[in-house]
Design an enzyme around this catalytic site. Structure first.
Site, PDB file in Angstrom:
ATOM      1  CE1 TYR A 144      -8.701   2.496 -11.150  1.00 50.99           C
ATOM      2  CE2 TYR A 144      -7.135   3.066  -9.719  1.00 50.99           C
ATOM      3  CZ  TYR A 144      -8.308   2.918 -10.234  1.00 50.99           C
ATOM      4  OH  TYR A 144      -9.427   3.331  -9.268  1.00 50.99           O
ATOM      5  NE  ARG A 185     -11.334  -2.302  -3.944  1.00 48.75           N
ATOM      6  CZ  ARG A 185     -12.231  -1.269  -4.442  1.00 48.75           C
ATOM      7  NH1 ARG A 185     -12.062  -0.326  -4.208  1.00 48.75           N
ATOM      8  NH2 ARG A 185     -13.225  -1.942  -5.093  1.00 48.75           N
ATOM      9  N   GLY A 206       4.254  -3.189   7.660  1.00 53.04           N
ATOM     10  CA  GLY A 206       2.758  -2.642   8.089  1.00 53.04           C
ATOM     11  C   GLY A 206       3.011  -1.229   8.420  1.00 53.04           C
ATOM     12  CB  THR A 209      -0.458   5.528   6.649  1.00 53.77           C
ATOM     13  OG1 THR A 209       0.297   6.596   5.661  1.00 53.77           O
ATOM     14  CG2 THR A 209       0.720   5.454   7.849  1.00 53.77           C
TER      15      THR A 209
END
Ligand code: NAD
Length: 310
Positions: A144, A185, A206, A209
């Protein structure tokens, strides 16, 4: 009235673009092979006499008559573009060659939907257009990332060699109604999990960002870029510079859905960038563009869409 070709027009962004172009009074030819897009995304447009839908794979030449070409055809989420990586590169590269060839024959203006992935896992934060990126050429995301980089090269060579009117747009994470529910996503994933009452899965700890642009803002930037003066070709970043950690996003999604779900942590996928945030000064200066929709408001619309469709 212009005649616009939208490749990948039955996908998430493409269907919103078709809608916007029709609303502005243009004639729209939507071309798609339905790999990740669907007729359902454009069914509401089929009765419009200015809309036409054609099944076609952009890795093969296309002979049509149009004034504007928006080249969006390409699977965009890792799950989909890694399903058949060779086809992904072909779609980006052969697809660009075929659409540029068409633009050359028609002397039509052509816009490429490029991506923030051309910056790879960036050492420059936020990303500016002059940054060349840090992309792994042999990893699982390369089909990609490198495909899109090569497509940008082709666009600029067609301009240098043949003086084609090109526009290159680097799209950052965009979300909204008609996202594919199972494409992995992060926004659609969190929403679908929260709506189904399942635990929310976060990769890594987590703290990584991302910035999230609502689809209406993105399409506004795309249309402005296409109609910008011929000497402005980009590449230009279009995205929302607001930066959120995955934990913050999970919290906002839970708040919007109205549930308190468990959070499950899983290992980070290979080559996953730590940070992603666009510097949009160029878009502001050249296109008078900046995003208007807050993440909170955009999530409300997106959750409402998934609530209806699930
Ligand atoms: N949504 C984002 O956050 C984002 C970010 C960066 C770049 N982009 C780019 O924007 C474009 C649209 O992305 P999206 O989010 O709407 O994804 P999407 O998967 O919903 O749309 C892509 C569309 O292209 C079609 N397609 C794929 N291969 C094709 C082929 N060979 N021939 C014809 N059609 C083909 C698919 O069927 C689909 O309808 C893509 O080029 C993507 O790389 C999107």
């Amino acid at each position: 009235m212009q005649r616009a070709l939208v490749t990948g027009g039955a996908g998430f962004l493409g269907s919103h673009l078709c809608e916007r172009l029709l609303a502005s009074g243009h004639d729209v030819l939507c071309v798609d092979n339905f790999f990740t897009g669907s007729k359902a995304n454009v069914r509401h447009l089929l009765d419009n006499p200015n809309f036409e839908l054609m099944r076609h794979d952009v890795t093969f030449p296309l002979y049509v008559e149009v004034d504007r070409i928006f080249n969006l055809a390409c699977p965009a989420s890792p799950i989909h573009y890694q399903h058949d990586p060779v086809q992904t590169t072909k779609t980006s590269v052969h697809g660009a060659i075929n659409m540029l060839g068409l633009a050359k024959r028609l002397r039509a203006r052509i816009l490429q939907a490029s991506t923030s992935e051309v910056y790879g896992d960036p050492e420059v934060h936020p990303q500016v257009e002059s940054y060349w990126g840090r992309v792994n050429p042999i990893g699982v995301r390369s089909c990609y990332d490198e495909g899109k980089r090569c497509a940008e090269t082709l666009f600029f060579d067609y301009r240098r060699q043949l003086n084609l009117e090109i526009k290159v747009m680097r799209i950052f994470n965009t979300y909204g109604p008609r996202m594919h529910p199972n494409d992995g996503r992060v926004v659609s994933n969190f929403i679908v999990q929260a709506l189904k009452g399942e635990p929310i899965t976060i990769f890594g700890d987590g703290s990584q960002t991302r910035s999230f642009c609502y689809v209406d803002d993105l399409i506004d930037g795309m249309v402005r870029l296409m109609e910008s003066p011929p000497d402005f070709v980009g590449p230009v970043n279009i995205g929302n510079p607001g930066e959120f950690s995955m934990l913050e996003l999970a919290e906002l999604v839970q708040e919007t859905v109205g549930v308190k779900a468990n959070i499950q942590f899983q290992p980070l996928p290979q080559d996953d960038p730590r940070h992603r945030r666009p510097d949009i000064s160029l878009a502001q200066a050249k296109l008078g563009w900046a995003p208007k929709v807050s993440l909170k408001d955009g999530l409300k619309e997106t959750v409402a869409y998934f609530r209806k469709t699930l």
